[in-house]
Design a protein around this motif. Structure first.
Motif, mmCIF file in Angstrom:
data_model
loop_
_atom_site.group_PDB
_atom_site.id
_atom_site.type_symbol
_atom_site.label_atom_id
_atom_site.label_comp_id
_atom_site.label_asym_id
_atom_site.label_seq_id
_atom_site.Cartn_x
_atom_site.Cartn_y
_atom_site.Cartn_z
ATOM 1 N N ILE A 82 0.851 -1.353 0.082
ATOM 2 C CA ILE A 82 -0.186 0.073 0.042
ATOM 3 C C ILE A 82 0.866 1.332 -0.043
ATOM 4 O O ILE A 82 1.723 1.335 0.779
ATOM 5 N N ASP A 83 0.429 2.079 -0.755
ATOM 6 C CA ASP A 83 1.398 3.499 -0.949
ATOM 7 C C ASP A 83 0.994 4.064 0.408
ATOM 8 O O ASP A 83 -0.111 4.694 0.335
ATOM 9 N N PRO A 84 1.922 4.481 1.078
ATOM 10 C CA PRO A 84 1.739 5.169 2.322
ATOM 11 C C PRO A 84 1.247 6.446 2.338
ATOM 12 O O PRO A 84 0.557 7.272 3.206
ATOM 13 N N GLU A 85 1.304 7.079 0.882
ATOM 14 C CA GLU A 85 0.956 8.357 0.880
ATOM 15 C C GLU A 85 -0.564 8.616 0.527
ATOM 16 O O GLU A 85 -1.011 9.615 0.258
ATOM 17 N N ILE A 86 -1.051 7.437 0.254
ATOM 18 C CA ILE A 86 -2.563 7.361 -0.227
ATOM 19 C C ILE A 86 -3.472 7.075 0.704
ATOM 20 O O ILE A 86 -3.315 6.258 1.619
ATOM 21 N N TYR A 109 -7.378 -1.810 6.383
ATOM 22 C CA TYR A 109 -6.516 -0.845 5.494
ATOM 23 C C TYR A 109 -5.265 -0.317 6.339
ATOM 24 O O TYR A 109 -4.117 -0.583 5.752
ATOM 25 N N ASN A 110 -5.558 0.309 7.376
ATOM 26 C CA ASN A 110 -4.595 1.143 8.230
ATOM 27 C C ASN A 110 -3.602 -0.010 8.645
ATOM 28 O O ASN A 110 -2.370 -0.021 9.175
ATOM 29 N N SER A 111 -4.106 -1.027 9.162
ATOM 30 C CA SER A 111 -3.512 -2.209 9.916
ATOM 31 C C SER A 111 -2.458 -2.975 8.900
ATOM 32 O O SER A 111 -1.269 -2.973 9.112
ATOM 33 N N ILE A 112 -2.854 -3.137 7.701
ATOM 34 C CA ILE A 112 -1.972 -3.519 6.556
ATOM 35 C C ILE A 112 -0.896 -2.731 6.236
ATOM 36 O O ILE A 112 0.513 -2.823 6.126
ATOM 37 N N TYR A 114 0.197 -0.196 8.238
ATOM 38 C CA TYR A 114 1.390 -0.215 9.269
ATOM 39 C C TYR A 114 2.248 -1.367 9.307
ATOM 40 O O TYR A 114 3.440 -1.110 9.471
ATOM 41 N N ILE A 115 1.919 -2.477 9.267
ATOM 42 C CA ILE A 115 2.650 -3.869 9.053
ATOM 43 C C ILE A 115 3.728 -3.739 7.639
ATOM 44 O O ILE A 115 4.833 -4.004 8.059
ATOM 45 N N GLU A 116 3.140 -3.347 6.628
ATOM 46 C CA GLU A 116 4.030 -3.336 5.380
ATOM 47 C C GLU A 116 5.029 -2.210 5.579
ATOM 48 O O GLU A 116 6.272 -2.714 5.404
ATOM 49 N N GLY A 117 4.744 -1.148 6.367
ATOM 50 C CA GLY A 117 5.477 -0.075 6.441
ATOM 51 C C GLY A 117 6.790 -0.389 7.472
ATOM 52 O O GLY A 117 7.798 -0.024 7.185
#
Length: 270
Positions: A82-86, A109-112, A114-117
């Motif tokens: 997920i693009d963190p800017e979107i 969405y935010n959980s995924i 956060y994990i990816e980031g």
């Protein structure tokens, strides 16, 4: 709970291993406590489970820099993460007017994200570390669990794809068993029912699609793959394999991990 830069301490009958804790104010026993059990598991004096945990904890890893850099450069093309800017569309809806479905969608969405980031940031921090270690513990059934948060080989597809063994293994070009496992793994990662096919059919699929595996940047297979990021890691390693296959050496060196069975069964690992 980051990967360790030195080898974890050894567990034994008389000492606690893993992270460099003082074992007084803070400790991590080898067996993970289960509050739902009346009696916790204990370890017999003569037991190879200490060797199991210690040896697995002492396996060195490093970041797969090619995978990391490819994700960072090409995420806009392949949507690896997920693009963190979107922002999610639900964020534009006033909180008081969000339905329960929209709230759950945004939370997921935010959980995924956060994990990816967290995984990507950890990989960037460890990018130039030549070797790090992932300490493990066992549960009351003897199953192994990595103790690092996010960046470990039991976590998400992204985390697995970003890991290489720190030490290379010499593989002979005539080693049909190793090459068969390697190619079959790639077919499994592509998915779409291919993982249920026979090994013969998997090897044939790799042979037919070899050009697009090597030239993965064209996106023909990468956009279709079920396990896109792990399949990317396979394609990069396959390209390396083919490059060495065409030179005069009778072998090549690989650091590429293949998960044959991920049931975490302690006895199986032992």
């Amino acid at each position: 709970k980051l990967p360790m830069l030195c080898k974890p301490k050894l567990y034994s009958e008389n000492s606690l291993g893993g992270y460099l804790l003082n074992d007084i104010n803070y400790d991590l026993p080898m067996i993970i406590h289960n509050s739902e059990l009346k009696h916790q598991s204990t370890i017999n004096r003569i037991n190879t489970v200490f060797d199991l945990v210690n040896k697995v904890s002492h396996v060195g890893f490093k970041i797969n820099k090619e995978v990391l850099e490819y994700i960072l450069r090409n995420n806009n093309r392949f949507n690896f993460v997920i693009d963190p800017e979107i922002k999610h569309y639900v964020e534009n809806i006033p909180e008081s007017k969000r339905s329960s479905k929209e709230k759950k969608e945004l939370e997921s969405y935010n959980s995924i994200k956060y994990i990816e980031g967290h995984i990507i940031r950890s990989a960037i921090i460890y990018r130039d570390v030549e070797e790090f270690f992932i300490p493990v513990r066992i549960d009351n059934r003897g199953r192994l669990y990595a103790q690092t948060n996010f960046l470990n080989y039991q976590y998400t597809e992204l985390a697995k794809a970003l890991l290489l063994f720190s030490k290379s293994e010499r593989i002979e070009k005539t080693d049909e068993t190793a090459i068969t496992f390697f190619k079959s793994y790639g077919a499994n990662l592509f998915g779409l029912g291919l993982e249920k096919e026979s090994i013969v059919n998997k090897l044939e699929w790799v042979k037919i699609n070899e050009d697009n595996i090597i030239n993965y940047d064209n996106g023909i297979l990468l956009n279709q793959a079920e396990n896109k990021i792990l399949f990317l890691a396979f394609c990069i390693e396959y390209k390396n394999y083919m490059k060495n296959l065409n030179n005069e050496n009778s072998y090549w060196y690989s650091q590429f991990p293949i998960q044959v069975d991920a049931t975490c069964n302690g006895y199986q690992h032992l």
